[in-house]
Scaffold this motif. Structure first.
Motif, short mmCIF file in Angstrom:
data_model
loop_
_atom_site.label_atom_id
_atom_site.label_comp_id
_atom_site.label_asym_id
_atom_site.label_seq_id
_atom_site.Cartn_x
_atom_site.Cartn_y
_atom_site.Cartn_z
N SER A 119 31.84 40.68 44.43
CA SER A 119 32.27 40.01 45.67
C SER A 119 31.14 39.14 46.24
N CYS B 280 27.74 40.77 44.84
CA CYS B 280 27.70 42.23 44.73
C CYS B 280 27.66 42.64 43.26
N CYS C 11 31.03 44.91 42.38
CA CYS C 11 32.40 44.38 42.35
C CYS C 11 32.46 42.86 42.29
ZN ZN Z 1 31.04 45.08 46.14
#
Ligand code: ZN
Length: 309
Positions: A17, A12, A15
């Protein structure tokens, strides 16, 4: 042609992730690779939506080749009725962009990132702005430079703390290195300066109505699909903060009409006049009743901390 596309998978970009799941499968409106579908994923941690996997930076070029995407279209000589209407809309749009910027700052230095053939910077120059551009496409860059405007090939080659206003009109959703771009954009802007970002709005009424037929998903050219909250998170590690959001209502009309064409072509269904009217005007009505921001595209005005001399 498929063999020539190199795919990459990313974490991502908002963030970092690695947890995401498939949100929607979308076709390419130009069908560059016939029948090819693209996957937009949803980050399970922050909710951001992005194309994954995606063609890598060396492979993406072929998806920009269709005629509908030629930045030189606006400089051709033939003038039809559509062209003159387009030209009127374009003039209106330049005027509107200038007024929007001048709500925050009346003069100074301005950098337009992804300036194309330099239409916007040339216009702003006429109003006494000191202008510069960034444009990766060589032909377009040479055209801008031939007007005596300073234009660099990439963000990385642009000096820091230099600009009172930095603009990206429908550009950020195309950048492979989003995290790098965000850092550099924050650095380019002077203290107290402004960053103006226009992009499609995932929270718009027409985005919700058209779903996978919404033209502004524009896979695989649009790598990211922002809502206002994503933009805020994206800049949270920089000294740049969101101070205002504006609606681009003209984009709503264009996007609804184009999305309905995609619905007609892809779903093989008839055009729906009432659906179209609702998709266009429903967003105004909702906006008035709930004071939510629902146009098809938004302009985010961000400001860098500190005072501007
Ligand atoms: Zn994210």
């Amino acid at each position: 042609m498929t063999e020539s596309v190199q795919w990459e998978t990313i974490d991502c970009p908002v963030c970092s992730s690695k947890n995401y799941r498939k949100w929607r499968t979308v076709r390419d409106r130009f069908d560059v690779i016939p029948g090819q579908e693209f996957t937009i994923v949803n980050c399970e941690d922050c909710g951001f939506r992005f194309l994954n996997p995606r063609p890598d930076i060396e492979s993406i070029g072929i998806f920009y080749e269709p005629e509908g995407y030629d930045p030189f279209l606006s400089t051709k000589d033939k003038v039809s009725l559509t062209d003159s209407m387009y030209s009127m809309v374009r003039t209106f749009s330049l005027w509107r962009k200038r007024l929007l910027i001048e709500d925050f700052r009346r003069s100074g230095s301005l950098l337009d990132v992804g300036c194309g053939t330099g239409e916007f910077v040339r216009y702003m120059q006429d109003f006494q702005w000191e202008v510069a551009g960034v444009e990766p496409a060589e032909r377009a860059r040479e055209f801008v430079a031939s007007h005596g405007i300073q234009v660099t090939e990439s963000l990385g080659k642009t000096p820091d703390n230099q600009y009172d206003v930095v603009t990206l009109w429908h550009v950020i959703e195309h950048l492979h290195d989003l995290e790098g771009a965000v850092k550099k954009l924050a650095a380019l802007t002077k203290s107290g300066g402004y960053l103006v970002l226009a992009m499609p709005n995932m929270e718009s009424y027409d985005a919700k109505r058209y779903q996978e037929n919404w033209v502004a998903l524009d896979t695989p050219r649009h790598l990211y699909h922002f809502a206002e909250s994503d933009t805020v998170k994206l800049f949270s590690s920089t000294p740049v903060r969101l101070i205002d959001t504006r609606n681009l209502w003209l984009d709503t009309i264009y996007n609804v009409l184009y999305s309905e064409q995609l619905y007609h072509r892809w779903e093989k269904k008839r055009y729906r006049p009432f659906f179209i009217l609702n998709a266009i005007f429903g967003s105004y009505v909702n906006d008035w009743q709930q004071s939510t921001r629902q146009a098809s595209a938004s302009v985010y005005i961000l400001q860098k901390e500190g005072t501007n001399a």
